[in-house]
Design a protein around this motif. Structure first.
Motif, short mmCIF file in Angstrom:
data_model
loop_
_atom_site.label_atom_id
_atom_site.label_comp_id
_atom_site.label_asym_id
_atom_site.label_seq_id
_atom_site.Cartn_x
_atom_site.Cartn_y
_atom_site.Cartn_z
N ALA B 11 -37.72 -62.69 -60.73
CA ALA B 11 -37.78 -64.16 -60.48
C ALA B 11 -36.56 -64.75 -59.75
CB ALA B 11 -37.82 -64.80 -61.90
N ASP B 13 -33.84 -65.11 -56.39
CA ASP B 13 -34.15 -65.39 -55.05
C ASP B 13 -34.29 -63.97 -54.31
OD1 ASP B 13 -34.55 -68.00 -55.14
OD2 ASP B 13 -32.48 -68.30 -54.81
N ARG B 34 -37.98 -62.29 -67.49
CA ARG B 34 -38.14 -63.12 -68.49
C ARG B 34 -39.15 -64.06 -68.22
NH1 ARG B 34 -31.80 -64.21 -69.89
NH2 ARG B 34 -31.71 -65.05 -67.75
N SER B 135 -24.98 -54.65 -57.52
CA SER B 135 -23.88 -54.89 -58.11
C SER B 135 -23.36 -56.18 -57.26
CB SER B 135 -23.08 -53.79 -58.46
OG SER B 135 -21.94 -54.12 -58.96
N VAL B 182 -24.13 -64.65 -51.15
CA VAL B 182 -25.69 -64.80 -50.78
C VAL B 182 -25.97 -66.24 -51.20
CG1 VAL B 182 -27.84 -63.82 -50.76
CG2 VAL B 182 -25.85 -62.27 -51.21
N LYS B 185 -29.83 -69.21 -56.10
CA LYS B 185 -29.66 -69.87 -57.16
C LYS B 185 -28.50 -69.82 -57.78
CE LYS B 185 -33.91 -69.40 -58.66
NZ LYS B 185 -34.86 -68.90 -59.80
N1 LIG Z 1 -25.84 -64.79 -54.88
C1 LIG Z 1 -24.51 -64.14 -54.52
O1 LIG Z 1 -23.73 -64.67 -53.82
C2 LIG Z 1 -24.69 -62.67 -55.05
C3 LIG Z 1 -23.58 -61.94 -54.57
C4 LIG Z 1 -23.36 -60.47 -55.25
C5 LIG Z 1 -24.33 -60.14 -55.99
N2 LIG Z 1 -25.25 -60.88 -56.52
C6 LIG Z 1 -26.14 -60.24 -57.56
O2 LIG Z 1 -27.51 -60.38 -56.88
C7 LIG Z 1 -28.40 -60.19 -57.88
C8 LIG Z 1 -29.39 -61.38 -57.91
O3 LIG Z 1 -28.79 -62.73 -57.97
P1 LIG Z 1 -29.11 -63.89 -57.25
O4 LIG Z 1 -28.17 -64.19 -56.36
O5 LIG Z 1 -30.59 -63.76 -56.39
O6 LIG Z 1 -29.06 -64.97 -58.35
P2 LIG Z 1 -30.09 -65.29 -59.39
O7 LIG Z 1 -31.58 -66.12 -58.79
O8 LIG Z 1 -29.52 -66.17 -60.54
O9 LIG Z 1 -30.50 -63.90 -60.18
C9 LIG Z 1 -30.42 -63.49 -61.38
C10 LIG Z 1 -31.61 -63.11 -61.92
O10 LIG Z 1 -31.09 -62.44 -63.12
C11 LIG Z 1 -32.00 -62.61 -64.16
N3 LIG Z 1 -31.29 -62.27 -65.42
C12 LIG Z 1 -30.08 -62.82 -66.07
N4 LIG Z 1 -29.91 -62.22 -67.22
C13 LIG Z 1 -31.26 -61.57 -67.59
C14 LIG Z 1 -31.78 -60.94 -68.71
N5 LIG Z 1 -30.91 -61.01 -69.48
N6 LIG Z 1 -32.85 -60.32 -68.61
C15 LIG Z 1 -33.65 -60.40 -67.22
N7 LIG Z 1 -33.26 -61.08 -66.43
C16 LIG Z 1 -32.05 -61.77 -66.41
C17 LIG Z 1 -32.16 -63.95 -63.89
O11 LIG Z 1 -33.27 -64.44 -64.55
P3 LIG Z 1 -33.77 -65.89 -65.13
O12 LIG Z 1 -34.62 -66.46 -63.62
O13 LIG Z 1 -34.81 -65.82 -66.17
O14 LIG Z 1 -32.56 -66.58 -65.32
C18 LIG Z 1 -32.24 -63.99 -62.67
O15 LIG Z 1 -33.48 -64.05 -61.96
C19 LIG Z 1 -27.38 -60.30 -59.34
O16 LIG Z 1 -27.20 -59.17 -59.85
C20 LIG Z 1 -26.11 -61.13 -58.94
O17 LIG Z 1 -25.13 -60.60 -59.47
C21 LIG Z 1 -25.41 -61.96 -56.08
#
Ligand SMILES: NC(=O)c1ccc[n+]([C@@H]2O[C@H](COP(=O)([O-])OP(=O)(O)OC[C@H]3O[C@@H](n4cnc5c(N)ncnc54)[C@H](OP(=O)(O)O)[C@@H]3O)[C@@H](O)[C@H]2O)c1
Ligand SMILES: Cc1cc2nc3c(=O)[nH]c(=O)nc-3n(C[C@H](O)[C@H](O)[C@H](O)COP(=O)(O)OP(=O)(O)OC[C@H]3O[C@@H](n4cnc5c(N)ncnc54)[C@H](O)[C@@H]3O)c2cc1C
Lengths: 444, 244
Positions: B11, B13, B34, B135, B182, B185
């Motif tokens: 779910a 982005d 979830r 990561s 990135v 959300k």
């Molecule tokens: N955005 C950045 O700048 C950045 C940089 C480096 C790395 N990352 C990594 O990229 C990945 C994706 O993140 P994103 O940026 O796309 O942000 P995001 O939309 O907040 O994605 C995080 C996802 O993890 C899910 N999640 C969190 N806890 C969970 C749990 N206990 N069980 C199942 N799902 C869970 C969330 O689910 P819900 O929708 O249910 O909350 C959400 O869909 C993450 O690992 C993040 O740490 C992001």
């Protein structure tokens, strides 16, 4: 996050706290946590309709829910853009029932502005093809509406500029096509009388629109090019194209990288027009078969062409006058060529009948043109407004950034009823834009 | 027969972008998250656009006891598993709340180790499979502004490295993905530097290429490798004085 945003005309530009949502539940939470706001699609309206202190983008809420390839019915979330839809439906032999002059708008925006295309005189506006939709109101409730159920909400939402609630899901019908090509005819008209006569002569054509030169005076006053089109049949295609009749055009993109001083684009558009008009190969009439892309979306080939108007932005002025008011058209064109404020190419089209609650189109002539923002422009447009009203016309809210509330009131006879419906569905002005404030559309 | 990709955290982005990328390349997709019923429109969208199979599965990384069943009842065992799950909150809030601290660690590390152990063992047994874990560059050096998140991500990096070492001998490929900034959300409220920030599709493209080319560790956008090289090489006696 707070940032400066503007729409296609880059006027006005304001600071807005812009959020986004991916799932319905996230939007419902947003409603609870935010004061007044306005839904925002792809920002292709020209003025201030999708601007507010708080905006929420629908662009990540963009999935196809169902596609009935037998009957040509598409159901999707509101943030899906037309360009993405085309890539899915065209290869299956379907086309958009109505499309504006850019494919970079969302379906939600198409409904909220009740957009029209070159086929308005035959197929009506977008709302004529919507079978059903969901609107999320200020309480976060999802209300399904259609011309049959909750039809007050339905008609106030079509053309309602986002003020009745968030359009979330839309189900609409498509147009069957055999090929992805258009059989195009271009006819040169020496002056205004001739182009009006030609519109009538060719009114059986599905698609028609004219580029008109607003600067010419005398016998060439209103010289134009009428562009007509029909969806090509397989037999209209060359052998080579018949192999893949539903071929998608290549996605090519040229970006307009920076803002130009505002005079440049004007010179360009004039040159383009002159090129077409005087080019030695341009006979009185040209017939050819082209892909749907250059036919419907000639301007989309250059992304961000609006930057060509410079930092101060521009106003797109679009009005419609009843058929019998040709004289009004003459007066307005005269004012423009006398003033020399214009760019100046305008788009002229004849609308068919339509009488919805708050939609823009009505039977008559519609003219759209760009004016770079500069001193004296707004006063001049106020004068044009008066002529439009005097001849029983009105302005398109989706292009508007400056009209006075009285101009809206005089042009839209059903406005009081629209406001009553807003009182029912948006009693606390939760859905509120810069435009709704300016045009006195707030519920008291 | 087409291959199946399981996306944990579908779910997000980045998860959605990855699902789209693989679907566009004719993979079948398993979306796990979830509150997975919200994914139904994503499911229909991918099926309609790409003519593939797509299924939805409920998965919570911190519901440890459900993990074994989750894997066992999957109707098709995916050839590729990609974990996108992560959680980041304001560090000041996190350190003042034990609940937030544990949530950060469990969502970015413990929960993922728990499920990937199960999947890794199965892949080892069948002598094939791909595991990719997202990561973050934040895991390469702890900074005062997000070291709880960063240390959990660091743990995950070390875990994936060990897993790669172990599973290499069983013909299983393990990929570590290290995005910088990135637009998602997670970072919606942050003012990120435009030039350094990627879009979710960039991450998806990188992950896709990384899997195809059997890479071990990849950054999203080339310059992050160099930025992190500099940051990890600043001597500790200087680094500790900086407000980073
Ligand atoms: N955005 C950045 O700048 C950045 C940089 C480096 C790395 N990352 C990594 O990229 C990945 C994706 O993140 P994103 O940026 O796309 O942000 P995001 O939309 O907040 O994605 C995080 C996802 O993890 C899910 N999640 C969190 N806890 C969970 C749990 N206990 N069980 C199942 N799902 C869970 C969330 O689910 P819900 O929708 O249910 O909350 C959400 O869909 C993450 O690992 C993040 O740490 C992001
Ligand atoms: C080059 C160009 C050519 C054009 N040609 C035409 C044309 O031929 N015919 C025509 O009719 N228009 C035309 N337009 C205008 C354009 O089609 C409309 O302004 C359209 O509404 C823009 O949609 P959008 O998704 O960009 O929405 P935005 O511009 O972001 O918003 C437009 C309005 O829709 C509302 N809105 C958007 N999404 C939702 C939603 N989900 N729920 C509720 N309200 C919503 C907003 O609040 C706002 O009031 C053209 C524009 C350009 C730039």
């Amino acid at each position: 996050m707070k940032k400066d945003i503007g729409n296609w005309g880059n006027y006005p530009v304001i600071e807005s706290d812009e959020s986004a949502f991916t799932f319905t539940g996230e939007f419902q939470n947003y409603i609870k946590q935010t004061g007044a706001f306005i839904p925002r699609g792809n920002g292709r309206c020209y003025g201030d309709a999708s601007l507010a202190i708080n905006t929420i983008s629908t662009l990540k809420y963009n999935r196809i829910i169902s596609f009935d390839t037998e009957n040509g019915i598409l159901e999707c979330e509101a943030g899906l853009t037309l360009d993405k839809i085309l890539r899915v439906i065209v290869p299956k032999g379907w086309f958009l029932p109505v499309t504006p002059g850019t494919k970079f708008i969302t379906v939600g925006g198409a409904v909220a502005s009740d957009v029209h295309g070159k086929n308005h005189h035959i197929d009506g506006a977008f709302s004529a093809h919507v079978l059903e939709m969901d609107v999320i109101n200020a309480q976060g409730e999802i209300i399904t509406c259609s011309p049959e159920i909750n039809n007050d909400l339905f008609w106030a939402t079509c053309g309602g500029m986002g003020l009745t609630g968030m359009i979330s899901r839309i189900k609409f019908d498509l147009k069957k096509v055999e090929t992805s090509y258009i059989k195009q005819k271009q006819v040169k008209a020496r002056n205004l009388d001739e182009i009006i006569r030609l519109f009538d002569e060719y009114k059986h054509y599905t698609y028609s629109v004219a580029w008109i030169d607003c600067l010419k005076k005398g016998s060439q006053f209103g010289r134009s090019i009428l562009i007509l089109g029909e969806h090509a049949k397989t037999e209209d295609l060359s052998n080579h194209k018949q192999n893949v009749p539903l071929k998608l055009p290549k996605e090519k993109k040229i970006n307009f990288p920076f803002n130009l001083p505002s005079f440049v684009l004007n010179k360009w558009t004039i040159r383009i027009f002159n090129f077409f008009y005087y080019h030695k190969n341009f006979k009185k009439e040209i017939n050819n078969v082209v892909s749907y892309e250059p036919f419907f979306y000639p301007l989309d080939a250059i992304l961000h062409w609006n930057r060509g108007y410079g930092k101060k932005g521009f106003i797109q002025y679009q009005f419609v006058l009843p058929l019998e008011s040709k004289q009004g058209l003459v007066e307005i064109l005269n004012r423009i060529s006398n003033k020399g404020l214009g760019s100046f190419l305008a788009v002229l089209k004849v609308f068919g009948k339509q009488d919805n609650l708050i939609s823009f189109p009505m039977e008559g002539f519609t003219l759209a043109m760009d004016f770079p923002v500069r001193k004296g422009l707004f006063e001049f447009l106020d004068e044009l407004d008066q002529i439009v009203l005097q001849y029983g016309g009105r302005l398109y809210m989706s292009k508007d950034a400056r009209m006075k509330p009285e101009v809206l009131q005089s042009g839209y006879p059903h406005l009081p009823e629209f406001k009553r419906i807003l009182e029912k569905y948006n009693p606390e002005n939760k859905f509120r834009s810069l435009q709704s404030e300016r045009l006195d559309l707030l519920v008291k | 027969m087409s291959q199946t990709v399981l996306i944990l955290g579908a779910a997000s982005d980045i998860g959605i972008a990855i699902a789209e990328k693989f679907a566009a390349n004719a993979f079948d997709i398993q979306l796990a998250a979830r509150k997975s019923d919200r994914l139904s429109s994503l499911q229909s969208d991918l099926k309609i656009k790409y003519n593939i199979n797509c299924t939805i599965h409920e998965f919570d990384a911190t519901d440890f006891s459900s993990h074994l069943t989750f894997w066992n009842i999957l109707p098709v065992k995916p050839a590729i598993t990609i974990s996108v799950i992560g959680y980041m909150n304001d560090n000041e809030k996190v350190i003042k709340s034990q609940e937030e601290t544990l949530k950060t660690i469990n969502s970015n590390y413990t929960g993922l180790v728990s499920i990937l152990n199960i999947i890794g063992e199965d892949y080892a047994k069948q002598q094939s499979g791909v595991i990719a874990g997202i990561s973050s560059v934040a895991g390469l050096r702890g900074r005062q502004s997000n070291y709880i998140y960063g240390s959990a991500k660091a743990g995950f990096i070390a875990y994936l490295s060990g897993l790669r070492n172990r599973l290499f001998h069983h013909k299983v490929h393990v990929l570590t993905v290290l995005p910088g900034f990135v637009y998602t959300k997670m970072t919606e409220d942050l003012n990120l530097p435009k030039l350094l920030t990627a879009q979710p599709v960039d991450v998806a493209d990188t992950v896709y290429k990384g899997i195809l080319k059997k890479k071990n560790k990849i950054y999203v956008k080339w310059f992050w490798r160099w930025i992190m090289m500099i940051i990890t090489n600043i001597p500790e006696f200087i680094f500790k004085r900086k407000k980073l």
